[in-house]
Design an enzyme around this catalytic site. Structure first.
Site: not given
Length: 556
Positions: A146, A221, A245
């Site tokens: 990420k 996210s 997330s």
């Protein structure tokens, strides 16, 4: 603003006036021209150049093996791939080339990459020098990260202009551990601006799409991770989870993800738009295409390296005896949290899974969530915005506010007195103990719950934020929780959705129904939950659910 109808008309009028003023303030704060915005085209150009380098490396590696067929390599599960690399049945070059090419292809379709980690080429060469006994368990395994994970020389943007052109001075702890164990991080993936959304869009890199339906989102996210894994552009990824997330993109994209207990994995060297949240813990965790891959990653991360690099992390090696145990489980379950009415497919997924578990010899016991409105409205939201959003708004100053967070920003721009009126600062520990006491009273080992699915249409997460209640609760409680896909949306689910009303009949409920419509054939997952520090038991439960669900699908 769906609580407005329940207030006196003069209060409603006052609040609407104040909201209008807040929107004006937001416009003045965030929509003026700012020199910092010139960083955006530079960042986009850097990404373009980085992806060109990525394509060039893939081409060089392919020239070494012109007859390479990536298909069989991309189909291998992580455990098998790792074994074949260790035994030199596959070359490091062929595996990295396969994933470079596939990741570029997926990115072209869904816009999921933010950066290429070109140092992966040097790392590959260093790995080739190792003797067999020196190779770590992840030897030669390409993996994605990420955007928020620090890699030396690369930005960790959080989708914010303010974080651009500030490359990390060193790798974060998790990245160091993974590299020490032989893994090859090769790309970073997209996120929503500030990370405070389960959409996946920001003004720097744009909107990421769900590869299973390009009209839908991959979740957030850790949305870039979910999209890349879903299309086999990566075999293993690292995400972070503040309110779902990791689990939401895993659920939306039909992959697997694990939210770990806070502080079991180091968070040093992971960027965040807002640091210091105590009652709602942000954690790192793995995402992959099966449970065994999550377990393998956790074994690697819970090595001595992690504790040596970050002594604040407890030295708790992976407990193999728990993960590999076979004794029957006593499982609590619920189809609804009582706050957000589940979509028909969410409820059906839990019904199906609980029946499969019961038929397999496990004991399944109904469970209900205590004081869910209090937990979500006061403790979760209060924990996320305990400073009235001041830190978050400061990070956005001079930035372009992405549409996926405009609703949140408008509320945070309300006058402080009103924000105080709307929120309360309350302790969460008492609620955690109340929840654990109920768990203990039923003598359950683990808990089965809905995840959030199916995936949303683009633009809807900001209109139906409360639906994440199923995930955010376990950040508040700081319980490990994982997501396992078990079924897909049927035409019967879609027909039942037409009669969905929600528990409140407000705009959130109406928008949730619209958001998840048109999803026949898309994945539906369940959530598997354990008590704090019981990741191995959580994974064992996830493995059981995965096995039963796959056997059920195969028997049709």
């Amino acid at each position: 603003m769906d609580w407005l109808p329940s207030l006196p008309s003069h209060v409603v009028l006052l609040l609407l006036v104040l909201l209008g003023a807040a929107l004006l303030v937001a416009t003045l704060l965030f929509c003026q021209h700012c020199p910092a915005r010139s960083k955006i085209p530079r960042a986009q150009r850097r990404r373009e150049v980085a992806l060109q380098k990525m394509a060039a490396l893939a081409q060089r590696l392919r020239q070494q093996e012109p007859s390479l067929d990536p298909g069989p390599i991309l189909e291998l599960p992580l455990l098998t791939l790792a074994q074949k690399l260790q035994n030199e049945e596959l070359s490091l070059e062929s595996v990295l080339c396969s994933y470079l090419e596939k990741a570029l292809q997926v990115h072209e379709e869904v816009n999921c990459l933010t950066d290429f980690l070109e140092e992966c080429e040097n790392q590959l060469q260093e790995l080739k020098k190792l003797k067999k006994f020196e190779r770590g368990p992840h030897y030669g395994v390409p993996m994605s990260l990420k955007d928020t994970f620090d890699c030396m020389g690369h930005d960790s943007t959080c989708g914010l202009i303010q974080f651009l052109e500030k490359p990390a001075a060193k790798d974060g702890v998790i990245v160091k551990v993974l590299k020490a164990q032989g893994a090859i991080p090769f790309v970073k993936t997209n996120i929503p601006q500030t990370l405070f959304s389960f959409d996946c869009s920001n003004p720097i890199y744009g909107q990421t799409l769900n590869p299973l339906n390009l009209k839908k989102i991959p979740g957030g996210s850790s949305g870039g991770e979910g999209a890349l894994l879903a299309e086999r552009g990566s075999i293993l990824g690292m995400g972070t989870d503040t309110g779902g997330s990791i689990r939401i993109p895993a659920s939306f994209c039909g992959v697997y993800g694990l939210r770990t207990t806070g502080y079991r994995l180091s968070y040093t060297g992971v960027a965040s738009a807002v640091k210091g949240k105590k009652s709602v813990t942000t954690v790192a965790g793995p995402m992959a295409r099966d449970v065994e891959s999550l377990a393998l990653c956790l074994r690697v991360l819970l090595s001595e390296d992690m504790h040596q690099l970050d002594p604040t992390v407890p030295h708790m090696p992976f407990r193999e005896e728990v993960y590999s145990s076979t004794w029957p489980l006593r499982i609590g379950y619920y189809e609804t949290d009582g706050f957000t009415q589940p979509s028909p497919s969410m409820a059906r997924a839990v019904q199906l899974t609980s029946k499969l578990l019961q038929d397999a010899g496990h004991e399944v016991i109904p469970f209900s969530i205590p004081r869910i409105e209090y937990a979500i409205q006061h403790l979760v939201n209060g924990g996320l915005y305990a400073d009235g959003g001041a830190t978050l708004l400061q990070k956005l100053k001079g930035d372009i506010v992405d549409p996926c967070i405009k609703g949140m920003v408008s509320i945070l721009c309300l006058p402080d007195l009103l924000k105080y009126f709307l929120s309360q600062i309350l302790k969460y520990t008492e609620y955690q103990q109340e929840f654990i006491a109920k768990w203990r009273s039923l003598d359950i080992d683990v808990l089965l719950a809905p995840a959030l699915d199916p995936t949303f249409y683009i633009g809807y997460p900001d209109k139906a934020t409360v639906s994440s209640s199923y995930l955010g609760l376990y950040n508040l409680l700081n319980f490990p929780a994982g997501v396992v896909p078990v079924t897909t949306v049927t035409s019967q689910d879609e027909e039942a959705l037409e009669h969905y009303k929600g528990y409140y009949g407000d705009n959130f409920d109406k928008n949730f129904r619209k958001a998840v419509a048109g999803s026949v054939g898309l994945p539906v997952a369940v959530q598997c939950i354990a008590l704090p520090w019981e990741e191995e038991l959580c994974l064992r439960f996830m493995k059981e659910v995965e096995t039963l669900a796959k056997n059920h699908q195969g028997s049709k």
